[in-house]
Design a protein around this motif. Structure first.
Motif, PDB file in Angstrom:
ATOM      1  N   ILE A  34      19.780   0.681   2.608  1.00 36.93           N
ATOM      2  CA  ILE A  34      19.031   1.791   2.008  1.00 36.93           C
ATOM      3  C   ILE A  34      18.618   1.437   0.578  1.00 36.93           C
ATOM      4  O   ILE A  34      17.462   1.636   0.193  1.00 36.93           O
ATOM      5  CB  ILE A  34      19.885   3.072   2.046  1.00 36.93           C
ATOM      6  CG1 ILE A  34      20.021   3.559   3.488  1.00 36.93           C
ATOM      7  CG2 ILE A  34      19.326   4.159   1.140  1.00 36.93           C
ATOM      8  CD1 ILE A  34      21.149   4.553   3.703  1.00 36.93           C
ATOM      9  N   ALA A  35      19.552   0.905  -0.180  1.00 36.69           N
ATOM     10  CA  ALA A  35      19.256   0.515  -1.565  1.00 36.69           C
ATOM     11  C   ALA A  35      18.215  -0.601  -1.594  1.00 36.69           C
ATOM     12  O   ALA A  35      17.309  -0.592  -2.438  1.00 36.69           O
ATOM     13  CB  ALA A  35      20.534   0.092  -2.283  1.00 36.69           C
ATOM     14  N   ASP A  36      18.330  -1.560  -0.681  1.00 37.68           N
ATOM     15  CA  ASP A  36      17.336  -2.641  -0.614  1.00 37.68           C
ATOM     16  C   ASP A  36      15.949  -2.073  -0.319  1.00 37.68           C
ATOM     17  O   ASP A  36      14.967  -2.441  -0.968  1.00 37.68           O
ATOM     18  CB  ASP A  36      17.699  -3.661   0.470  1.00 37.68           C
ATOM     19  CG  ASP A  36      18.845  -4.572   0.091  1.00 37.68           C
ATOM     20  OD1 ASP A  36      19.221  -4.613  -1.106  1.00 37.68           O
ATOM     21  OD2 ASP A  36      19.370  -5.254   0.996  1.00 37.68           O
ATOM     22  N   ALA A  37      15.858  -1.183   0.664  1.00 38.43           N
ATOM     23  CA  ALA A  37      14.562  -0.604   1.035  1.00 38.43           C
ATOM     24  C   ALA A  37      13.950   0.150  -0.140  1.00 38.43           C
ATOM     25  O   ALA A  37      12.766  -0.029  -0.459  1.00 38.43           O
ATOM     26  CB  ALA A  37      14.721   0.320   2.241  1.00 38.43           C
ATOM     27  N   ALA A  38      14.745   0.970  -0.805  1.00 40.20           N
ATOM     28  CA  ALA A  38      14.240   1.742  -1.950  1.00 40.20           C
ATOM     29  C   ALA A  38      13.845   0.815  -3.099  1.00 40.20           C
ATOM     30  O   ALA A  38      12.826   1.047  -3.764  1.00 40.20           O
ATOM     31  CB  ALA A  38      15.282   2.756  -2.411  1.00 40.20           C
ATOM     32  N   GLY A  39      14.619  -0.226  -3.323  1.00 42.49           N
ATOM     33  CA  GLY A  39      14.291  -1.178  -4.380  1.00 42.49           C
ATOM     34  C   GLY A  39      12.978  -1.904  -4.123  1.00 42.49           C
ATOM     35  O   GLY A  39      12.174  -2.113  -5.038  1.00 42.49           O
ATOM     36  N   ILE A  40      12.762  -2.282  -2.876  1.00 44.26           N
ATOM     37  CA  ILE A  40      11.504  -2.950  -2.510  1.00 44.26           C
ATOM     38  C   ILE A  40      10.326  -1.994  -2.700  1.00 44.26           C
ATOM     39  O   ILE A  40       9.267  -2.382  -3.206  1.00 44.26           O
ATOM     40  CB  ILE A  40      11.570  -3.497  -1.069  1.00 44.26           C
ATOM     41  CG1 ILE A  40      12.615  -4.613  -0.963  1.00 44.26           C
ATOM     42  CG2 ILE A  40      10.196  -4.003  -0.624  1.00 44.26           C
ATOM     43  CD1 ILE A  40      12.988  -4.982   0.470  1.00 44.26           C
ATOM     44  N   VAL A  41      10.507  -0.738  -2.311  1.00 43.30           N
ATOM     45  CA  VAL A  41       9.446   0.259  -2.514  1.00 43.30           C
ATOM     46  C   VAL A  41       9.121   0.362  -3.999  1.00 43.30           C
ATOM     47  O   VAL A  41       7.949   0.374  -4.387  1.00 43.30           O
ATOM     48  CB  VAL A  41       9.826   1.631  -1.925  1.00 43.30           C
ATOM     49  CG1 VAL A  41       8.846   2.709  -2.375  1.00 43.30           C
ATOM     50  CG2 VAL A  41       9.870   1.570  -0.408  1.00 43.30           C
ATOM     51  N   ASP A  42      10.150   0.444  -4.839  1.00 47.25           N
ATOM     52  CA  ASP A  42       9.901   0.508  -6.284  1.00 47.25           C
ATOM     53  C   ASP A  42       9.111  -0.695  -6.774  1.00 47.25           C
ATOM     54  O   ASP A  42       8.178  -0.546  -7.577  1.00 47.25           O
ATOM     55  CB  ASP A  42      11.229   0.615  -7.055  1.00 47.25           C
ATOM     56  CG  ASP A  42      11.649   2.049  -7.307  1.00 47.25           C
ATOM     57  OD1 ASP A  42      10.769   2.944  -7.328  1.00 47.25           O
ATOM     58  OD2 ASP A  42      12.857   2.280  -7.502  1.00 47.25           O
ATOM     59  N   GLU A  43       9.460  -1.884  -6.312  1.00 49.76           N
ATOM     60  CA  GLU A  43       8.725  -3.097  -6.699  1.00 49.76           C
ATOM     61  C   GLU A  43       7.264  -2.993  -6.282  1.00 49.76           C
ATOM     62  O   GLU A  43       6.355  -3.314  -7.049  1.00 49.76           O
ATOM     63  CB  GLU A  43       9.349  -4.332  -6.056  1.00 49.76           C
ATOM     64  CG  GLU A  43      10.710  -4.713  -6.572  1.00 49.76           C
ATOM     65  CD  GLU A  43      11.379  -5.779  -5.694  1.00 49.76           C
ATOM     66  OE1 GLU A  43      10.748  -6.317  -4.765  1.00 49.76           O
ATOM     67  OE2 GLU A  43      12.579  -6.060  -5.971  1.00 49.76           O
ATOM     68  N   MET A  44       7.053  -2.550  -5.058  1.00 50.58           N
ATOM     69  CA  MET A  44       5.683  -2.464  -4.534  1.00 50.58           C
ATOM     70  C   MET A  44       4.878  -1.383  -5.240  1.00 50.58           C
ATOM     71  O   MET A  44       3.695  -1.580  -5.523  1.00 50.58           O
ATOM     72  CB  MET A  44       5.721  -2.260  -3.019  1.00 50.58           C
ATOM     73  CG  MET A  44       6.342  -3.446  -2.293  1.00 50.58           C
ATOM     74  SD  MET A  44       6.428  -3.235  -0.522  1.00 50.58           S
ATOM     75  CE  MET A  44       4.752  -3.761  -0.097  1.00 50.58           C
ATOM     76  N   LEU A  45       5.509  -0.262  -5.532  1.00 49.61           N
ATOM     77  CA  LEU A  45       4.799   0.795  -6.260  1.00 49.61           C
ATOM     78  C   LEU A  45       4.443   0.330  -7.667  1.00 49.61           C
ATOM     79  O   LEU A  45       3.355   0.642  -8.161  1.00 49.61           O
ATOM     80  CB  LEU A  45       5.657   2.062  -6.319  1.00 49.61           C
ATOM     81  CG  LEU A  45       5.864   2.805  -5.009  1.00 49.61           C
ATOM     82  CD1 LEU A  45       6.816   3.983  -5.197  1.00 49.61           C
ATOM     83  CD2 LEU A  45       4.551   3.262  -4.402  1.00 49.61           C
ATOM     84  N   ALA A  46       5.337  -0.412  -8.292  1.00 46.86           N
ATOM     85  CA  ALA A  46       5.063  -0.929  -9.642  1.00 46.86           C
ATOM     86  C   ALA A  46       3.843  -1.850  -9.623  1.00 46.86           C
ATOM     87  O   ALA A  46       3.070  -1.886 -10.587  1.00 46.86           O
ATOM     88  CB  ALA A  46       6.288  -1.659 -10.182  1.00 46.86           C
ATOM     89  N   ASP A  47       3.666  -2.570  -8.528  1.00 49.59           N
ATOM     90  CA  ASP A  47       2.518  -3.479  -8.394  1.00 49.59           C
ATOM     91  C   ASP A  47       1.207  -2.733  -8.138  1.00 49.59           C
ATOM     92  O   ASP A  47       0.135  -3.269  -8.408  1.00 49.59           O
ATOM     93  CB  ASP A  47       2.738  -4.465  -7.241  1.00 49.59           C
ATOM     94  CG  ASP A  47       3.845  -5.471  -7.536  1.00 49.59           C
ATOM     95  OD1 ASP A  47       4.245  -5.620  -8.716  1.00 49.59           O
ATOM     96  OD2 ASP A  47       4.318  -6.106  -6.563  1.00 49.59           O
ATOM     97  N   HIS A  48       1.295  -1.512  -7.568  1.00 47.85           N
ATOM     98  CA  HIS A  48       0.088  -0.837  -7.116  1.00 47.85           C
ATOM     99  C   HIS A  48      -0.259   0.476  -7.818  1.00 47.85           C
ATOM    100  O   HIS A  48      -1.360   0.979  -7.655  1.00 47.85           O
ATOM    101  CB  HIS A  48       0.186  -0.569  -5.598  1.00 47.85           C
ATOM    102  CG  HIS A  48       0.129  -1.815  -4.790  1.00 47.85           C
ATOM    103  ND1 HIS A  48       1.249  -2.528  -4.426  1.00 47.85           N
ATOM    104  CD2 HIS A  48      -0.926  -2.487  -4.280  1.00 47.85           C
ATOM    105  CE1 HIS A  48       0.894  -3.579  -3.727  1.00 47.85           C
ATOM    106  NE2 HIS A  48      -0.416  -3.581  -3.620  1.00 47.85           N
ATOM    107  N   LEU A  49       0.687   1.046  -8.542  1.00 47.77           N
ATOM    108  CA  LEU A  49       0.382   2.326  -9.219  1.00 47.77           C
ATOM    109  C   LEU A  49       0.103   2.113 -10.687  1.00 47.77           C
ATOM    110  O   LEU A  49       0.511   1.194 -11.307  1.00 47.77           O
ATOM    111  CB  LEU A  49       1.534   3.333  -9.067  1.00 47.77           C
ATOM    112  CG  LEU A  49       1.727   3.912  -7.672  1.00 47.77           C
ATOM    113  CD1 LEU A  49       2.885   4.910  -7.679  1.00 47.77           C
ATOM    114  CD2 LEU A  49       0.488   4.599  -7.152  1.00 47.77           C
TER     115      LEU A  49
END
Length: 156
Positions: free
Chosen positions: A141-156
């Protein structure tokens, strides 16, 4: 969708939500209410079917499903006549899956639980200290949320 102005640790928030009893998908989706703008109850209901690899069928990991819901809400497309937006979003989904697989070896619940003793059947297991102790779910769960944060940082 708001940018993560508060620097919320979504990975830790998602982990805590799992320990509160939310399923894997719910924990991830509910951790991102500040990004999605969707309230906790609606977020929990939206993700409720995806825990245990879709209703405990051990298919796609709930944390992966939850993460993809967040990415869809934040970065998804809505125009069915825009093939470029669809293509771009599917690439984003594939990128998430590749990152998750690289860290964990699979996106499939039953494969991620290999070696973990789970009770048979489709009924949810009781959440006990032993349940939490034997599962990789909080880290997934933490890995999935962390990856989402990385991806959002790249796109938002």
């Amino acid at each position: 969708m708001e940018k993560n102005k508060k620097n919320i640790d979504h990975a830790e928030k998602a982990r805590q939500l799992f320990f509160e009893g939310y399923n894997c998908a719910q924990a991830v989706v509910c951790a991102f209410t500040d990004i999605t703008g969707i309230d906790m109850e609606t977020s929990a209901r939206l993700a409720s079917s995806f825990g245990g690899g879709m209703g405990r069928m051990r298919e796609v990991c709930g944390s992966v499903s939850g993460a993809l819901m967040v990415l869809g809400i934040a970065l998804g497309y809505s125009d069915p006549k825009d093939p470029e937006a669809k293509k771009s979003h599917y690439h984003l989904v594939q990128d998430f899956a590749a990152r998750f697989k690289e860290k964990n070896g699979s996106i499939v619940c039953r494969e991620l639980l290999t070696g973990v003793e789970v009770s048979p059947g489709l009924e949810p297991e009781e959440r006990t200290a032993e349940y939490y102790k034997k599962r990789p779910c909080p880290d997934l769960i933490a890995d999935a949320a962390g990856i989402v944060d990385e991806m959002l940082a790249d796109h938002l």
